[in-house]
Design an enzyme around this catalytic site. Structure first.
Site, PDB file in Angstrom:
ATOM      1  N   SER A 186       0.879  -1.119   0.120  1.00 34.85           N
ATOM      2  CA  SER A 186       0.063  -0.149  -0.280  1.00 34.85           C
ATOM      3  C   SER A 186       0.862   1.249   0.101  1.00 34.85           C
ATOM      4  O   SER A 186       1.845   1.484  -0.836  1.00 34.85           O
ATOM      5  CB  SER A 186      -0.999  -0.232   1.278  1.00 34.85           C
ATOM      6  N   ASP A 223      -9.216  -5.368  -5.483  1.00 34.93           N
ATOM      7  CA  ASP A 223      -8.317  -4.300  -4.719  1.00 34.93           C
ATOM      8  C   ASP A 223      -8.737  -2.998  -5.015  1.00 34.93           C
ATOM      9  O   ASP A 223      -9.097  -2.362  -5.700  1.00 34.93           O
ATOM     10  CB  ASP A 223      -7.013  -4.473  -5.184  1.00 34.93           C
ATOM     11  N   HIS A 239      -7.251  -6.068  -1.201  1.00 32.54           N
ATOM     12  CA  HIS A 239      -6.008  -5.423  -0.993  1.00 32.54           C
ATOM     13  C   HIS A 239      -4.913  -5.907  -0.017  1.00 32.54           C
ATOM     14  O   HIS A 239      -3.903  -5.511  -0.174  1.00 32.54           O
ATOM     15  CB  HIS A 239      -6.460  -4.180   0.116  1.00 32.54           C
TER      16      HIS A 239
END
Length: 298
Positions: free
Chosen positions: A110, A250, A277
């Site tokens: 991320s 995602d 994710h």
């Protein structure tokens, strides 16, 4: 199970301390994998499953970025203190302090993805490989895709989100419940949420200083200092072998990940069909197969 033993400690970072955990033996053969968590303002906990790489000879370093977890908390620092440069310097400092600068791999998840990409742009001599997982290269693109994903939510959920965002009532139970609908679709599709992920989630809410300053109240309402930040124009500077990871569901949609593919020479991209994710929690066996295959190729 995470392999033992692991060692924990802190290293100095200027006048502050960075907390770290090492699983396996540094410098014992294979490159050290440094895991770089998201947020900004999350913690290492949700990435703990990566410690199992040590069973196959890759030592693993987890750390908490400044402001969260076991590292120095600075709740009185204003938004101007929390910069990308600060976290770039902290990462480089950690690698140096641990004595692994001559042989390491970065795994950035991320927000950790563009942070690691920026590190790779400096062409560190000992950086063997780069994994950019579920990450944006451009927050303007991220925001555009968030708006698209939000438009697909049930209308009453989106109305609730917008009402509370207009009023600034982010702590409202109604807002948190509506937020959870998005998270269950696009952040973690495992139910109930795994303990490691829940731990990081709670750490953000225990001290949201960094998250609020740089990101905002949640994943899809980015109103912090990163909202206009992009590294797309710099990605061509990366020469490190690179693996890109994302999930079919995602929040880091294909449009979000595409600039990495377009601009990093030779980057390889794996999409996990049953994940959002957090493929390392949602499809762990395929995730570790893909990751270890990449690590062996270095």
């Amino acid at each position: 199970m995470s392999p033992d033993p692991s060692t924990k400690g802190t290293v100095p970072f200027g006048e502050y301390r960075t907390w770290y955990r090492v699983t396996g033996e540094l410098g014992a053969g294979r490159p050290t994998v440094v895991t770089v968590h998201g947020g900004p303002g999350s913690t290492h906990d949700y990435l703990l499953p990566l410690a199992r790489l040590a069973e196959d000879g890759w030592p693993v370093v987890h750390y908490d970025q400044l402001g969260n977890g076991g590292s120095t908390h600075l709740p009185d620092k204003g938004a101007e203190f929390w910069t990308v440069d600060l976290f770039e310097r902290e990462l480089a400092n950690l690698v140096g302090q641990l004595g692994i600068a001559d042989d390491y791999v970065l795994f950035g998840q991320s927000w950790g993805g563009p942070l690691c990409a920026r590190h790779a742009m400096t062409a560190p001599a000992g950086l063997r490989g780069l994994v950019i997982a579920n990450a944006p290269a451009s927050y303007p693109i991220w925001l555009r895709e968030m708006a698209r994903l939000r438009a697909e939510l049930p209308p009453d959920v989106e109305r609730t989100l917008r009402r509370h965002e207009t009023d600034g009532t982010y702590d409202s139970p109604d807002y948190l419940a509506a937020m959870r609908v998005f998270y269950d679709r696009h952040v973690c599709r495992v139910s109930p949420w795994p303990r490691d992920f829940l731990s990081s989630f709670m750490e953000i809410y225990n001290d949201p200083t960094v998250y609020y300053a740089m990101n905002g109240p949640n994943e899809f309402h980015v109103i912090g200092s990163l909202k206009d930040w992009s590294i797309v124009g710099e990605l061509h500077r990366i020469s490190t072998p690179t693996l890109l990871i994302s999930g079919r569901h995602d929040e880091a949609t294909p449009a979000v990940v595409q600039p990495f593919q377009d601009h990093i020479p030779g980057a390889r991209w794996e999409i996990f069909e049953e994940s959002s994710h957090l493929p390392h929690l949602e499809e762990p066996e395929r995730f570790f197969a893909v990751l270890t295959d990449f690590l062996k190729s270095l």
